[in-house]
Design a protein around this motif. Structure first.
Motif, short mmCIF file in Angstrom:
data_model
loop_
_atom_site.label_atom_id
_atom_site.label_comp_id
_atom_site.label_asym_id
_atom_site.label_seq_id
_atom_site.Cartn_x
_atom_site.Cartn_y
_atom_site.Cartn_z
N LEU B 70 47.67 42.81 0.94
CA LEU B 70 47.49 41.49 0.34
C LEU B 70 47.80 41.52 -1.16
CD1 LEU B 70 44.19 40.31 2.06
CD2 LEU B 70 46.51 39.60 2.60
N ASN B 71 47.38 42.58 -1.85
CA ASN B 71 47.69 42.68 -3.27
C ASN B 71 49.20 42.66 -3.49
OD1 ASN B 71 45.16 42.76 -4.52
ND2 ASN B 71 44.89 44.91 -4.07
N ILE B 72 49.92 43.36 -2.62
CA ILE B 72 51.39 43.42 -2.74
C ILE B 72 51.99 42.05 -2.43
CG2 ILE B 72 53.48 44.41 -1.71
CD1 ILE B 72 51.71 46.98 -1.22
N GLY B 73 51.58 41.45 -1.31
CA GLY B 73 52.14 40.17 -0.89
C GLY B 73 51.85 39.07 -1.89
N VAL B 74 50.59 38.99 -2.32
CA VAL B 74 50.20 37.91 -3.24
C VAL B 74 50.85 38.10 -4.62
CG1 VAL B 74 48.23 36.89 -4.47
CG2 VAL B 74 48.06 37.33 -2.03
N THR B 75 50.87 39.35 -5.12
CA THR B 75 51.52 39.59 -6.42
C THR B 75 53.00 39.23 -6.35
OG1 THR B 75 49.97 41.38 -6.89
CG2 THR B 75 51.99 41.34 -8.18
N THR B 76 53.64 39.62 -5.25
CA THR B 76 55.06 39.32 -5.08
C THR B 76 55.30 37.81 -5.06
OG1 THR B 76 55.40 41.37 -3.87
CG2 THR B 76 57.04 39.64 -3.54
N ALA B 77 54.51 37.10 -4.26
CA ALA B 77 54.71 35.65 -4.14
C ALA B 77 54.40 34.95 -5.46
CB ALA B 77 53.82 35.10 -3.03
N LYS B 78 53.32 35.38 -6.13
CA LYS B 78 52.96 34.76 -7.41
C LYS B 78 54.07 34.97 -8.43
CE LYS B 78 48.87 35.70 -9.27
NZ LYS B 78 47.51 36.24 -9.53
N ILE B 91 48.55 30.70 2.60
CA ILE B 91 48.15 30.57 4.01
C ILE B 91 46.96 31.49 4.29
CG2 ILE B 91 48.89 30.95 6.41
CD1 ILE B 91 51.78 30.58 5.43
N ARG B 92 45.91 30.93 4.87
CA ARG B 92 44.76 31.77 5.24
C ARG B 92 45.01 32.38 6.61
NH1 ARG B 92 39.21 28.86 4.10
NH2 ARG B 92 39.75 27.87 6.06
N PRO B 198 44.01 37.26 -3.66
CA PRO B 198 43.87 37.35 -2.22
C PRO B 198 42.47 36.89 -1.78
CG PRO B 198 44.91 39.32 -3.05
CD PRO B 198 44.45 38.54 -4.24
N ALA B 199 42.38 36.34 -0.57
CA ALA B 199 41.10 35.86 -0.05
C ALA B 199 40.37 37.03 0.58
CB ALA B 199 41.35 34.76 0.97
N TYR B 200 39.88 37.93 -0.29
CA TYR B 200 39.16 39.09 0.26
C TYR B 200 37.85 38.61 0.87
CZ TYR B 200 41.99 41.34 -3.43
OH TYR B 200 42.98 41.75 -4.26
N LEU B 201 37.33 37.51 0.34
CA LEU B 201 36.09 36.87 0.81
C LEU B 201 34.85 37.68 0.51
CD1 LEU B 201 35.24 34.26 2.11
CD2 LEU B 201 35.08 35.47 4.28
N GLN B 202 34.87 38.96 0.86
CA GLN B 202 33.69 39.76 0.57
C GLN B 202 34.05 40.78 -0.52
OE1 GLN B 202 32.45 42.01 3.87
NE2 GLN B 202 34.47 42.66 4.48
N PRO B 203 33.04 41.25 -1.26
CA PRO B 203 33.32 42.24 -2.30
C PRO B 203 33.79 43.55 -1.68
CG PRO B 203 30.96 41.94 -2.04
CD PRO B 203 31.61 40.92 -1.18
N SER B 204 34.36 44.41 -2.50
CA SER B 204 34.76 45.72 -1.99
C SER B 204 33.50 46.47 -1.56
CB SER B 204 35.47 46.51 -3.08
OG SER B 204 34.54 47.00 -4.00
N HIS B 205 33.68 47.49 -0.72
CA HIS B 205 32.49 48.23 -0.24
C HIS B 205 31.74 48.86 -1.40
CE1 HIS B 205 35.65 51.28 -0.34
NE2 HIS B 205 34.69 52.14 -0.56
N VAL B 206 32.47 49.18 -2.47
CA VAL B 206 31.82 49.81 -3.63
C VAL B 206 30.84 48.83 -4.26
CG1 VAL B 206 32.24 51.02 -5.77
CG2 VAL B 206 34.04 50.89 -4.06
N GLU B 207 31.29 47.58 -4.42
CA GLU B 207 30.42 46.57 -5.02
C GLU B 207 29.25 46.25 -4.10
OE1 GLU B 207 33.32 43.71 -7.53
OE2 GLU B 207 33.94 44.17 -5.50
#
Lengths: 344, 212
Positions: B70-78, B91-92, B198-207
């Motif tokens: 998602l980071n790659i796709g969203v950065t590319t599209a942006k 698109i969700r 990106p719509a990660y929705l939840q925080p990373s597991h670290v957070e």
């Protein structure tokens, strides 16, 4: 030749526009210290998310500060080798998109080449090959002989931790916040550098090898033994041990290889005590010493754009499917990652 | 109107070009998008003799899904949207997943650590996407009468649904679904494109661990 350089190898989003490897038109760096502070260090997934959310704004501000638009660019450069994989791919995706949309060359740069070339900005007529480059950062400590553009020989490196790693981890142990190196330097200003006799591993060995993990353990053990010790003295003593190691080995290698121009690069190059000590040692021997201005020591896009200007002439452009690697060989000599020693 | 659609949310990287509502070219590869996405886009545009400047819109799957994808796709599209100065359609994943399904359907996908992203779609509405432990989601699905359709992106939870007649699984978002979603989703322009994450929705597991 106008090159836009991007670096997202760790926790700084850096974008710069540099004209012909000489004139920095803009150099925008967005640090993520606040996002990582509560974890005591850089968390790769959070670094990647922060890069993704900020990259468009950083690109925009680099262009507007330079008074340029995407259509003015002649090439786009990005650090695609060496760093946090999750973070690198964000900068690489942005750079490839610019190359594709503007139909301009894409130039992939090894992050360490960027640091080497941070000394080259505005000094291409003074700095002559071969010269010695000491790169000291949170992930790297190495001595390179720079033979020509893109051609390096490894003369020394750390066997284990980087010097910056010791500063970061000790700072975390003392709860000094991030970036740890700057916090330790501030405390050390009022401390006695001879208060603690911390070890200086391998300092008597007559080669370019460094080792910092024993020093890190010794300092952390000293803190654990006596939590109320004088932090200023401890920081000053630690800093002195690192400076002694770096200066001794650098001068040894410079003399042995007859290199009379010494450059210092990387995040730890921000440390004024280290800069002064190297400057003094070089002067004593009649050598020239160079180090970049402060915003070019930390990870930034300007060093990537500068390296790209010189290396594009040597190697040409890269294709849109260049890879992204956390550990990668460096330069024509293929200085390579090995499991038992970090660079060789 | 020429639209480019990117999906890097799962194991397959999909690139589509839509010309005036019709699919003009499609490329789906199971590969590392960090290396190959841009070459894939360039080849798709070449196939239909378009230049990037000819594009009038870019659509991208913003998640949930693979964090790095998602980071790659969203950065590319942006970035493409920023350079080409064209709108971006976010698109969700679950919207695209359920688009051609029967009226009442649960779209679900693995959210890590026995948790599940889900959203409920009916003919006229869709619920907000949320995250719950898979057992809680199954409990809710089982309480529905009459039984509802379930579609999962991936097959992590398939063993929980062996007795469900209306369960289906897919390993990728179909081109038709992506086309419809790209058409139905409102586009973003200007500042809101730059703000998109990106719509990660939840925080990373670290957070998540840090806040426990």
């Amino acid at each position: 030749m106008l090159i836009l350089g991007i670096d997202t190898s760790c926790d700084d989003t850096g974008v710069a526009i540099v004209d012909s490897g000489q004139w920095i038109l803009s150099n925008v760096i967005a640090s993520q210290h606040a996002a990582h502070e509560r974890f005591g260090g850089v968390v790769p997934v959070i670094a990647a998310r922060e890069h993704t959310s900020k990259i468009s704004f950083i690109l925009e501000s680099a262009l507007s500060q330079a008074g340029k638009s995407f259509s003015d660019l002649d090439a786009v450069a990005v650090s695609h080798h060496q760093g946090l994989m999750l973070a690198l791919v964000v900068g690489v995706s942005a750079a490839k998109s610019i190359a594709l949309a503007c139909d301009i060359p894409l130039i992939g740069i090894h992050h360490l080449e960027g640091h080497i070339y941070s000394n080259y900005i505005g000094r291409s007529d003074i700095l002559k090959f071969p010269f010695l480059c000491l790169t000291v950062a949170g992930g790297h400590t190495l001595l390179l002989k720079v033979l020509s553009h893109g051609n390096y020989e490894l003369l020394g490196h750390t066997r284990d931790d980087a010097a910056g790693e010791v500063l970061d981890k000790v700072a975390r142990h003392l709860n000094l916040g991030v970036p740890g190196g700057a916090a330790i330097e501030r405390l050390a200003l009022n401390g006695n550098p001879s208060a603690y006799g911390f070890p200086r591993p391998l300092i008597n060995r007559s080669d370019g090898e460094f080792s910092f993990s024993g020093l890190k353990t010794a300092v952390i053990a000293a803190i654990d033994r006596n939590p109320n010790l004088n932090q200023a003295d401890l920081c000053a003593s630690l800093q002195q041990a690192i400076v002694d190691l770096l200066v001794t080995k650098t001068m040894l290698i410079a003399e042995r290889h007859n290199l009379h121009q010494i450059t210092l690069a990387g995040g730890v190059a921000l440390n004024q005590t280290l800069r002064n000590a190297l400057q003094y040692a070089a002067q004593q021997r009649g050598y020239d010493f160079f180090t970049p201005q402060q915003d070019l020591c930390m990870d930034n896009g300007a060093m990537i754009a500068t390296a790209a200007y010189y290396l594009y002439k040597e190697r040409g452009a890269d294709s849109l499917d260049i890879d992204t690697l956390a550990n990668a060989p460096l330069g024509i000599m293929n200085i390579r990652y090995r499991h038992d020693s970090k660079y060789q | 109107m020429q639209s480019l659609v990117l999906d890097t949310s799962g194991p397959f990287t999909t690139v589509l070009v839509i010309s005036d509502g019709k699919l003009s070219t499609l490329s789906t590869v199971q590969d590392r998008p960090a290396e190959h996405l841009h070459q894939q886009i360039a080849s798709c545009l070449d196939d239909v003799s378009l230049r990037p400047q000819d594009l009038s819109r870019i659509a991208v799957v913003i998640g949930p899904g693979s964090w790095t994808g998602l980071n790659i796709g969203v950065t590319t599209a942006k970035t493409l949207s920023q350079v080409l100065e064209i709108p971006l359609v976010p698109i969700r994943t679950l919207d695209a997943l359920t688009i051609h399904c029967a009226p009442r359907v649960w779209g679900i996908m693995h959210a890590g650590r026995h948790r599940c992203y889900y959203a409920v779609y009916t003919e006229s509405s869709k619920s907000e996407m949320d995250v719950l432990p898979i057992n809680a989601v199954i409990e809710q699905i089982d309480s529905e009468t009459p039984p509802v359709g379930i579609i999962e992106y991936g097959e992590t939870f398939s063993h929980h649904f062996t007795n469900h007649q209306h369960y289906q699984t897919t390993d990728r978002l179909s081109p038709e679904a992506l086309m419809t979603a790209a058409d139905e989703t409102p586009a973003l322009e200007g500042e809101s494109v730059k703000l998109l994450t990106p719509a990660y929705l939840q925080p990373s597991h670290v957070e998540r661990d840090a806040s426990l």
